[in-house]
Design a protein around this motif. Structure first.
Motif, PDB file in Angstrom:
ATOM      1  N   GLY A  36       0.814  -1.215   0.000  1.00 21.79           N
ATOM      2  CA  GLY A  36       0.000   0.000   0.000  1.00 21.79           C
ATOM      3  C   GLY A  36       0.843   1.259   0.000  1.00 21.79           C
ATOM      4  N   SER A  37       1.872   1.281   0.813  1.00 16.80           N
ATOM      5  CA  SER A  37       2.755   2.450   0.919  1.00 16.80           C
ATOM      6  C   SER A  37       3.488   2.720  -0.392  1.00 16.80           C
ATOM      7  CB  SER A  37       3.763   2.220   2.044  1.00 16.80           C
ATOM      8  OG  SER A  37       4.673   3.279   2.135  1.00 16.80           O
ATOM      9  N   ALA A  38       3.886   1.653  -1.085  1.00 16.05           N
ATOM     10  CA  ALA A  38       4.647   1.796  -2.333  1.00 16.05           C
ATOM     11  C   ALA A  38       3.743   1.788  -3.570  1.00 16.05           C
ATOM     12  CB  ALA A  38       5.674   0.672  -2.437  1.00 16.05           C
ATOM     13  N   HIS A  39       2.435   1.658  -3.364  1.00 14.81           N
ATOM     14  CA  HIS A  39       1.460   1.647  -4.469  1.00 14.81           C
ATOM     15  C   HIS A  39       1.736   0.518  -5.462  1.00 14.81           C
ATOM     16  CE1 HIS A  39       0.054   5.415  -2.846  1.00 14.81           C
ATOM     17  NE2 HIS A  39       1.277   5.905  -2.944  1.00 14.81           N
ATOM     18  N   ILE A  40       1.959  -0.664  -4.913  1.00 13.53           N
ATOM     19  CA  ILE A  40       2.218  -1.862  -5.713  1.00 13.53           C
ATOM     20  C   ILE A  40       1.134  -2.884  -5.370  1.00 13.53           C
ATOM     21  CG2 ILE A  40       3.809  -3.807  -6.042  1.00 13.53           C
ATOM     22  CD1 ILE A  40       6.088  -1.870  -5.455  1.00 13.53           C
ATOM     23  N   PRO A  41       0.520  -3.502  -6.376  1.00 10.58           N
ATOM     24  CA  PRO A  41      -0.486  -4.529  -6.075  1.00 10.58           C
ATOM     25  C   PRO A  41       0.117  -5.638  -5.196  1.00 10.58           C
ATOM     26  CG  PRO A  41      -0.464  -4.014  -8.432  1.00 10.58           C
ATOM     27  CD  PRO A  41       0.718  -3.315  -7.811  1.00 10.58           C
ATOM     28  N   GLY A  42      -0.652  -6.095  -4.219  1.00  7.74           N
ATOM     29  CA  GLY A  42      -0.170  -7.136  -3.307  1.00  7.74           C
ATOM     30  C   GLY A  42       0.265  -8.400  -4.008  1.00  7.74           C
ATOM     31  N   LYS A  43      -0.307  -8.699  -5.175  1.00  3.25           N
ATOM     32  CA  LYS A  43       0.073  -9.909  -5.909  1.00  3.25           C
ATOM     33  C   LYS A  43       1.469  -9.768  -6.523  1.00  3.25           C
ATOM     34  CE  LYS A  43      -1.409 -13.257  -9.365  1.00  3.25           C
ATOM     35  NZ  LYS A  43      -0.038 -13.540  -9.753  1.00  3.25           N
ATOM     36  N   GLU A  44       1.931  -8.536  -6.755  1.00  5.49           N
ATOM     37  CA  GLU A  44       3.245  -8.317  -7.364  1.00  5.49           C
ATOM     38  C   GLU A  44       4.353  -8.095  -6.344  1.00  5.49           C
ATOM     39  OE1 GLU A  44       3.021  -5.257 -10.341  1.00  5.49           O
ATOM     40  OE2 GLU A  44       1.348  -6.253 -11.339  1.00  5.49           O
ATOM     41  N   LEU A  45       3.981  -7.924  -5.075  1.00 11.23           N
ATOM     42  CA  LEU A  45       4.988  -7.764  -4.027  1.00 11.23           C
ATOM     43  C   LEU A  45       5.311  -9.138  -3.454  1.00 11.23           C
ATOM     44  CD1 LEU A  45       6.697  -5.817  -2.312  1.00 11.23           C
ATOM     45  CD2 LEU A  45       4.851  -5.872  -0.635  1.00 11.23           C
ATOM     46  N   ALA A  46       6.557  -9.542  -3.606  1.00 12.24           N
ATOM     47  CA  ALA A  46       6.986 -10.853  -3.125  1.00 12.24           C
ATOM     48  C   ALA A  46       7.408 -10.754  -1.665  1.00 12.24           C
ATOM     49  CB  ALA A  46       8.154 -11.352  -3.967  1.00 12.24           C
TER      50      ALA A  46
END
Length: 154
Positions: free
Chosen positions: A33-43
């Motif tokens: 959320g903080s980095a504005h990256i979808p949770g599916k793309e954050l490993a």
């Protein structure tokens, strides 16, 4: 600075990546959320013990490890989560809980959830709770040589 070793590793293999700074966050979902990256793309990297040996399970931030699936898919007799106390010294250049998904750099087998391997790009903690690295999944796969298994659930 812990990220220096990781960047040197990526640079030495001519990998294209970007560094993303974000406010301090400790959970994968808050980081996404903080980095504005979808949770599916954050490993996220979860340290597990497989038949008593530490290994790294890498999966999307928005998923959880299904330990029974990981046990069956890997052929292990026993799979359980490792405690921070057990693995803190294995990652001396990283803040606790901010390990990048390159377990191979730390002498660990790397298992990647099939759901993450489907992404074109991934982002992950870069040894700190305030920095991420974003890169192509195929570059990560080439460097980490993970075993891709089905073991994650939403």
């Amino acid at each position: 600075m812990p990220i220096k070793k990781l960047k040197e590793f990526l640079d030495s293999h001519n990998v294209e990546y970007i560094t993303i700074n974000h406010s301090k966050a400790y959970t994968a979902q808050k980081i996404a959320g903080s980095a504005h990256i979808p949770g599916k793309e954050l490993a996220k990297s979860v340290i597990v013990k497989m038949d008593g040996k530490m290994a790294m399970a890498v999966l999307p931030a928005s998923y959880q490890v299904n330990f029974n699936q990981l046990k069956i898919a890997s052929g292990a007799n026993k799979v359980e989560i490792s405690s921070e106390h057990e693995f803190r010294d294995v990652f001396p250049d990283c803040e606790l809980g901010a390990m990048p998904p390159f377990g191979n750099l730390y002498g660990m087998e790397v298992y990647v959830a099939k759901s993450l391997a489907e992404d074109e790009e991934i982002a992950f903690n870069a040894c700190s709770h305030t920095e991420l690295i974003k890169m192509k999944y195929k570059d990560f796969d080439n460097l980490a040589r993970p075993k891709i298994l089905k073991f994650s659930v939403k």
